[in-house]
Design a protein around this motif. Sequence first.
Motif, PDB file in Angstrom:
ATOM      1  N   TYR A  29       1.114   7.397  84.608  1.00 25.87           N
ATOM      2  CA  TYR A  29       0.093   6.813  85.485  1.00 25.87           C
ATOM      3  C   TYR A  29      -0.750   7.921  86.135  1.00 25.87           C
ATOM      4  N   THR A  33      -5.066   9.198  85.901  1.00 21.69           N
ATOM      5  CA  THR A  33      -6.016   9.338  87.012  1.00 21.69           C
ATOM      6  C   THR A  33      -6.684  10.710  87.055  1.00 21.69           C
ATOM      7  N   ARG A  38     -10.108   7.891  90.512  1.00 18.06           N
ATOM      8  CA  ARG A  38      -8.806   7.400  91.000  1.00 18.06           C
ATOM      9  C   ARG A  38      -7.792   8.531  91.157  1.00 18.06           C
ATOM     10  N   THR A  41      -3.699   9.572  94.714  1.00 18.44           N
ATOM     11  CA  THR A  41      -2.689   8.496  94.724  1.00 18.44           C
ATOM     12  C   THR A  41      -1.757   8.666  95.909  1.00 18.44           C
ATOM     13  N   HIS A  42      -1.549   7.560  96.627  1.00 16.53           N
ATOM     14  CA  HIS A  42      -0.534   7.550  97.693  1.00 16.53           C
ATOM     15  C   HIS A  42       0.464   6.439  97.381  1.00 16.53           C
ATOM     16  N   ASN A 215      -9.623   7.081 103.149  1.00 13.43           N
ATOM     17  CA  ASN A 215      -9.966   5.880 102.382  1.00 13.43           C
ATOM     18  C   ASN A 215     -10.284   6.141 100.919  1.00 13.43           C
ATOM     19  N   ASP A 216     -10.210   7.399 100.467  1.00 12.60           N
ATOM     20  CA  ASP A 216     -10.435   7.659  99.044  1.00 12.60           C
ATOM     21  C   ASP A 216      -9.148   7.584  98.215  1.00 12.60           C
ATOM     22  N   PHE A 217      -8.009   7.436  98.896  1.00  5.35           N
ATOM     23  CA  PHE A 217      -6.739   7.330  98.180  1.00  5.35           C
ATOM     24  C   PHE A 217      -6.522   5.906  97.667  1.00  5.35           C
ATOM     25  N   LYS A 218      -5.977   5.814  96.473  1.00  7.73           N
ATOM     26  CA  LYS A 218      -5.487   4.547  95.946  1.00  7.73           C
ATOM     27  C   LYS A 218      -4.062   4.381  96.440  1.00  7.73           C
ATOM     28  N   GLU A 219      -3.808   3.306  97.206  1.00  2.21           N
ATOM     29  CA  GLU A 219      -2.505   3.143  97.856  1.00  2.21           C
ATOM     30  C   GLU A 219      -1.599   2.154  97.134  1.00  2.21           C
ATOM     31  N   PHE A 220      -0.309   2.522  97.057  1.00  2.00           N
ATOM     32  CA  PHE A 220       0.744   1.651  96.550  1.00  2.00           C
ATOM     33  C   PHE A 220       1.839   1.653  97.617  1.00  2.00           C
TER      34      PHE A 220
END
Length: 529
Positions: A29, A33, A38, A41-42, A215-220
């Motif tokens: 994954y 990115t 993307r 990643t967080h 706010n530029d991180f894609k969060e999971f």
Amino acid sequence: MGEYLNPGNEAFQAILADTYIDKTGLIDYINSTINTPRKLTHFSRPRRFGKSFAAKMLCAYYDRSCDSHALFDGLNISKLKSYEAHLNQYDVIYLDIVQLISNCSEKKSMVKELQARVIRELRREFSGMADPEESVLAYVLSAIAAKANKKFVIIIDEWDALFREAKDDQDLQQEYVRFLRGLFKAGPSTDKTIAAAYMTGILPIKKYGTQSALNDFKEFTMTRPAKLAEYVGFTEQEVMELCRKYRMDFESMSAWYDGYSFSRIQHVYSPNSVMNAVINEEFENYWTDSESYESLKDYISMNYDGLKDAVISMLGGGAVRVGIGTFQNDITSFRNKDDILTLLIHLGYLGYNTKERKVFIPNREVAEAFADSVSGDKWEDVAELLRDSEDLLEATIRGDSDAVADALENVHSLNSSVLRYNNEASLSSAIMIVYYTARRFYKIVPEFPEGKGFADLAFLPGKGVDKPAMMIELKYDKDAETAIRQIHDNRYDGDLKKYFGNLILVGINYDKNRKGKGMKRHTCVIEKI
């Protein structure tokens, strides 16, 4: 090879030397990115859910200072197309924020010391490529990337440790957030400097109002793990294979450590607890190794309307609707009970049903943490019930129907709207509380199929438990004898046949119209088969 720059692969090598559950699919994954919008990643998870293992795995894979083929060949990632393209191809910056805080002379200087330490290593490796007077890490990385024509992979473990360790120091928190924003701000400079970033911690990224600090991180997260759900913990298939390999009872493993459920993966297990059970060859509460009961006690004792009712309902096996939107992703900015419950999701104390937007106690291990945390003046009535539940179980086995009725009268008198029930469903919740200790010995199955119908609750003894099975039928405004007759009418055969000769039928009724001195609203009939 350094402490912060290109730390090597020894840490992951040590992980592989022990029993290892292959989670290298996460690498694929992150590979997808790299150099895309993307690329940041967080992925947050509770303590002891494998966060640091994943960070060390990523370091070993991307670090150009070592050759990690021998570690990854044969693992899942080696079978995927992206494997060779990115293996050991990048300079890695690895920041363990917990370690950095502990090594600082004082917390207030943490951000400055962090940057100074990383910059020292960068200057040794990339001599003359950055302004010798520059003290801002983002600028140093940008200069090196431009002159060396290299991009960095940045991995941050326990990113939120500062918000936990210095929870009341707003100035330090703001300085830390400004540092992270400078490092990861969107724009041409970052695109030329960073190939990918992976950040992990217990909490989601801090919010200020409705906006993420980064706010530029894609969060999971534990409320929205999306496609990374299988990497939150161990999947059911992985645990089944462990149980087969080490000859552990899968049903017991499931009761103790399962319960985290997501739309993509229905059964996710606590990794640390599963591995401790395998190593020790014993099912036990290993939660105390990673979390303090005192922290849970502090949170559930906060004076927010409806919080105690929600906890009591969950102790009784219920699920409680929760709104997760107002939570500010820290451990101080609480506005209501939903913020507390949302924090407990991220800490691993509660499971979360995304579709129904409800929280629940996920398994026996965490249920024991709640039971041990229910104490003090606010909880004394509930704590007393839980303490008495073992005596009630023995009284039921003896056939003492009056004791069961008295216990339910006591539950009903608690100062909690949850237990002022008016239907069989809420009566079932009360039953689960008065028989709380029974979870140590029984698998409790609601609406258990018994011949032509269903019993409201079946108590099925666990492996090696020398206690009778119990079928409990609940009635509201009828009578306990009717409840017993219903069990008989349904023939209690099928799966119950193996318990014949060691089976107890319990009929319970609540009659709201029974009033007056000495008149019990609860009645109980117990019959041994």
